[in-house]
Design a protein around this motif. Structure first.
Motif, PDB file in Angstrom:
ATOM      1  N   GLU A 208      41.954   3.055 -21.768  1.00  0.00           N
ATOM      2  CA  GLU A 208      41.321   3.392 -23.038  1.00  0.00           C
ATOM      3  C   GLU A 208      41.581   4.836 -23.467  1.00  0.00           C
ATOM      4  O   GLU A 208      41.951   5.075 -24.626  1.00  0.00           O
ATOM      5  CB  GLU A 208      39.850   3.014 -23.000  1.00  0.00           C
ATOM      6  N   PRO A 209      41.444   5.841 -22.610  1.00  0.00           N
ATOM      7  CA  PRO A 209      41.860   7.171 -23.063  1.00  0.00           C
ATOM      8  C   PRO A 209      43.358   7.264 -23.330  1.00  0.00           C
ATOM      9  O   PRO A 209      43.788   8.024 -24.204  1.00  0.00           O
ATOM     10  CB  PRO A 209      41.422   8.102 -21.933  1.00  0.00           C
ATOM     11  N   ALA A 210      44.169   6.485 -22.611  1.00  0.00           N
ATOM     12  CA  ALA A 210      45.611   6.480 -22.892  1.00  0.00           C
ATOM     13  C   ALA A 210      45.886   5.916 -24.276  1.00  0.00           C
ATOM     14  O   ALA A 210      46.731   6.441 -25.023  1.00  0.00           O
ATOM     15  CB  ALA A 210      46.359   5.675 -21.831  1.00  0.00           C
ATOM     16  N   GLY A 211      45.176   4.840 -24.644  1.00  0.00           N
ATOM     17  CA  GLY A 211      45.342   4.283 -25.979  1.00  0.00           C
ATOM     18  C   GLY A 211      44.865   5.233 -27.056  1.00  0.00           C
ATOM     19  O   GLY A 211      45.497   5.379 -28.114  1.00  0.00           O
ATOM     20  N   ALA A 212      43.742   5.903 -26.817  1.00  0.00           N
ATOM     21  CA  ALA A 212      43.247   6.896 -27.776  1.00  0.00           C
ATOM     22  C   ALA A 212      44.232   8.050 -27.919  1.00  0.00           C
ATOM     23  O   ALA A 212      44.425   8.595 -29.020  1.00  0.00           O
ATOM     24  CB  ALA A 212      41.877   7.399 -27.334  1.00  0.00           C
ATOM     25  N   PHE A 213      44.869   8.438 -26.826  1.00  0.00           N
ATOM     26  CA  PHE A 213      45.889   9.484 -26.847  1.00  0.00           C
ATOM     27  C   PHE A 213      47.053   9.070 -27.750  1.00  0.00           C
ATOM     28  O   PHE A 213      47.529   9.861 -28.583  1.00  0.00           O
ATOM     29  CB  PHE A 213      46.365   9.748 -25.422  1.00  0.00           C
ATOM     30  N   ALA A 214      47.499   7.821 -27.605  1.00  0.00           N
ATOM     31  CA  ALA A 214      48.598   7.331 -28.439  1.00  0.00           C
ATOM     32  C   ALA A 214      48.210   7.320 -29.910  1.00  0.00           C
ATOM     33  O   ALA A 214      49.007   7.710 -30.780  1.00  0.00           O
ATOM     34  CB  ALA A 214      49.016   5.938 -27.984  1.00  0.00           C
ATOM     35  N   CYS A 215      46.997   6.873 -30.199  1.00  0.00           N
ATOM     36  CA  CYS A 215      46.533   6.873 -31.591  1.00  0.00           C
ATOM     37  C   CYS A 215      46.555   8.284 -32.162  1.00  0.00           C
ATOM     38  O   CYS A 215      47.013   8.505 -33.296  1.00  0.00           O
ATOM     39  CB  CYS A 215      45.128   6.288 -31.678  1.00  0.00           C
ATOM     40  N   ALA A 216      46.062   9.256 -31.413  1.00  0.00           N
ATOM     41  CA  ALA A 216      46.027  10.633 -31.903  1.00  0.00           C
ATOM     42  C   ALA A 216      47.429  11.167 -32.160  1.00  0.00           C
ATOM     43  O   ALA A 216      47.672  11.855 -33.169  1.00  0.00           O
ATOM     44  CB  ALA A 216      45.292  11.519 -30.894  1.00  0.00           C
ATOM     45  N   LEU A 217      48.371  10.862 -31.269  1.00  0.00           N
ATOM     46  CA  LEU A 217      49.743  11.322 -31.469  1.00  0.00           C
ATOM     47  C   LEU A 217      50.303  10.826 -32.794  1.00  0.00           C
ATOM     48  O   LEU A 217      50.885  11.596 -33.571  1.00  0.00           O
ATOM     49  CB  LEU A 217      50.634  10.838 -30.321  1.00  0.00           C
ATOM     50  N   LEU A 218      50.145   9.538 -33.058  1.00  0.00           N
ATOM     51  CA  LEU A 218      50.760   8.956 -34.242  1.00  0.00           C
ATOM     52  C   LEU A 218      49.997   9.281 -35.522  1.00  0.00           C
ATOM     53  O   LEU A 218      50.580   9.276 -36.608  1.00  0.00           O
ATOM     54  CB  LEU A 218      50.908   7.442 -34.082  1.00  0.00           C
ATOM     55  N   LEU A 219      48.705   9.560 -35.405  1.00  0.00           N
ATOM     56  CA  LEU A 219      47.911   9.887 -36.584  1.00  0.00           C
ATOM     57  C   LEU A 219      47.909  11.376 -36.891  1.00  0.00           C
ATOM     58  O   LEU A 219      47.254  11.819 -37.839  1.00  0.00           O
ATOM     59  CB  LEU A 219      46.476   9.385 -36.394  1.00  0.00           C
ATOM     60  N   GLY A 220      48.624  12.164 -36.098  1.00  0.00           N
ATOM     61  CA  GLY A 220      48.696  13.590 -36.339  1.00  0.00           C
ATOM     62  C   GLY A 220      47.432  14.334 -35.985  1.00  0.00           C
ATOM     63  O   GLY A 220      47.187  15.440 -36.492  1.00  0.00           O
TER      64      GLY A 220
END
Length: 574
Positions: A208-220
């Protein structure tokens, strides 16, 4: 699944053993749900609409793309199974309609990276349009936050990672509006139940933190808080020698796949390195799984829960072949090769072939397991300590492999939520009798307190070449390995107030014949001796070779009664 004795007492015992942190987090989650906070954080929303992916003009790497094109030509349609797609995700009963795990697996959007790869292999084949259509159909049939596919934060995280991977493989760059909307919904779903994820002390707390990390990367957005949360989870759940909290080869592979994709996305987007101790622990976790896999086939022992999960399987090895996962993790975390240099998944990620090779070890020890390797064979022993909840009653189970042959084996996992007709079989495979160990008085040492929870954990410790456990009744089992060359000797020493003891060896399907002191086949000879009269029998038992499948296998059982104190098993490999 049967739950023994008084459930409140078993729950109290299990809670005491789990400790204050996970119990408090779970109670916090349940309190928040009772107050409606996660539900209010997940209101109905409009489904995301295309465009989702960039238009790729990248050439493919120099690999044979036949398997990728074949895979995307036969993609199954999205499914909700027998679960209500219109119900709010957090109001669903995830057990009454059946097993939700296959539904979740089918909705991880694992096809999106493959379609991005196919588009580069065959630009005129319409694969980019197919990816857009599939994402549009998925969003329309899974509006936020309705149906089973929004019920689990980990599943949302795995989808987010697949989406990030698909975007990068399609060329990266500006994130289309549809993908941004979809990722925002996934980030919201992950954030809604963070206490539940942390309470699990398993893959949820990593994914779950890994997925949140990916979301943050792509959302700037700033990925640093999610990187810190991921590093903290790894520090808690992966010990310095590489052992993972759930001692499960399947869950361990998922751990490595998630960390590898997160690390690769970090590099792709130019984000700062993950905080310590994540890099070192990821390297140690990679070495742990490398020791257990068969280099010729990629097969792994079925230690712990074995549900056949696949994630970011760019090599298309499937659940049975972990070579792609291990080569990717070795290149990213060890700077070395797992000796699968031609792995196509690594070529798609543009990971260079290292000159170094990850070295093997003759003997090793990690939290929850230890192993030996010699003359083409390898063994792994399930040990303590039991710091985190055990998934199965498998203490002192021994797996022995001769090359690709799993000679002494685990019964596997049939289903997390089996049909009524299969519940007894599924429970038996997870109990002590479903493993290669000693059971005293035919009594389960770790009774169930819930579907995924066991109570009355035995005391455990290590021996110079083995380990021991002692159950709540005072029965002690100590197991040591010795031998040389192609001969393995397992010594089981027994003590305590037991009346009888049964030692089981689960064998592979073969033409096994009785030898008087054991059994033999073309795969080897297994003999059992004791310091008291021993009753040997070869009978048909059951195993789950894959999640959801059940078949018969031979099981050698050696029974002794008091005053027996020692059983010695000799395994002679051809």
């Amino acid at each position: 699944m049967p739950i023994h004795a008084s459930r409140p007492l078993l729950l109290a015992d299990a809670a005491w053993r789990l400790g204050a942190r996970p119990v408090t987090l779970l109670l916090l989650h349940r309190m928040r749900v009772a107050l409606g906070r996660p539900q209010r954080a997940l209101p109905d929303g409009r489904p995301a609409v295309a465009p989702f992916l960039p238009e790729s003009a990248l050439p493919p790497p120099a690999v044979d793309g036949t398997a990728v094109l074949h895979a995307v030509a036969a993609l199954p349609p999205p499914t909700h199974g027998r679960f209500d797609p219109a119900a709010h995700a957090l109001a669903l009963d995830l057990f009454a309609p059946g097993d939700v795990r296959p539904v979740w697996e089918a909705n991880r959007l694992a096809e999106i990276p493959l379609l991005a790869m196919a588009q580069r292999l065959d630009p005129g084949g319409g694969h980019g349009a197919q990816a857009e259509a599939r994402l549009g159909a998925w969003c329309a049939s899974n509006p936020p936050f309705r149906g089973p596919n929004w019920a689990c934060g980990q599943e949302a995280a795995l989808r987010a990672l697949h989406l990030g991977l698909g975007h990068a493989l399609a060329g990266g760059g500006a994130v289309p509006a549809g993908l941004r909307a979809l990722l925002r919904a996934h980030a919201r779903r992950i954030a809604a139940t963070r206490a539940y994820a942390a309470a699990q002390d398993n893959n949820h707390a990593i994914s779950e933190p890994a997925g949140a990390f990916a979301c943050a990367l792509l959302l700037g957005e700033d990925p640093a808080p999610h990187a810190a949360a991921l590093a903290a989870a790894v520090a808690r759940l992966v010990e310095p020698a590489g052992g993972f909290a759930p001692v499960s080869t399947g869950y361990h592979r998922l751990l490595l796949d998630v960390l590898a994709v997160a690390e690769w996305l970090r590099r792709f987007h130019g984000a700062p390195p993950f905080p310590a101790p994540l890099p070192a622990r990821a390297a140690a976790a990679t070495r742990w799984l490398l020791r257990l896999h068969d280099p010729a086939t990629g097969a792994l022992p079925r230690l712990g829960h074995a549900d056949g999960s696949r994630f970011a399987d760019l090599s298309l090895g499937g659940a049975a072949d972990a070579r792609g996962s291990l080569e990717r993790a070795a290149r990213l975390f060890l700077g070395a090769s797992a000796e699968h240099r031609g792995d196509p998944g690594c070529a798609w990620l543009d990971l260079p072939v290292p000159g170094a090779v990850a070295a093997g070890e003759a003997r090793w020890c990690a939290a929850g397991s230890r192993g030996w390797a010699r003359d083409g064979a390898r063994a792994v022993l399930r040990t303590g300590p039991l710091r985190f909840r055990p998934g199965q009653s498998d203490l002192l189970h021994l797996d022995l492999w001769d090359g690709a042959v799993n000679l002494l084996r685990d019964g596997g996992t049939l289903s997390y939520n089996p049909a009524p007709a299969q519940r007894a079989a599924a429970a038996a495979l997870e109990d002590a009798g479903g493993h290669d160990a000693v059971v005293f008085d035919d009594r389960e040492p770790m009774p169930r307190a819930g579907r995924f929870l066991r109570a009355r954990w035995p005391a455990t410790g290590l021996l110079p070449e083995g380990a021991w456990s002692r159950d709540r009744r005072g029965n002690r089992h100590a197991r040591s390995l010795s031998g040389e060359g192609r001969c393995w000797i397992v010594t089981d020493t027994l003590s305590g107030p037991f009346r009888s003891a049964a030692l089981r060896w689960r064998l592979p399907p073969a033409e096994w014949r009785s030898t008087g002191s054991g059994v033999a086949s073309a795969l080897g000879r297994v003999s059992v001796a004791a310091d008291a009269p021993v009753e040997l029998s070869l009978a048909l038992g059951q195993e789950a070779p894959r999640y959801g499948e059940l078949r018969e296998v031979p099981v050698l059982c050696a029974r002794v009664a008091r005053p027996a104190t020692r059983l010695v098993t000799t395994i002679e490999l051809p």
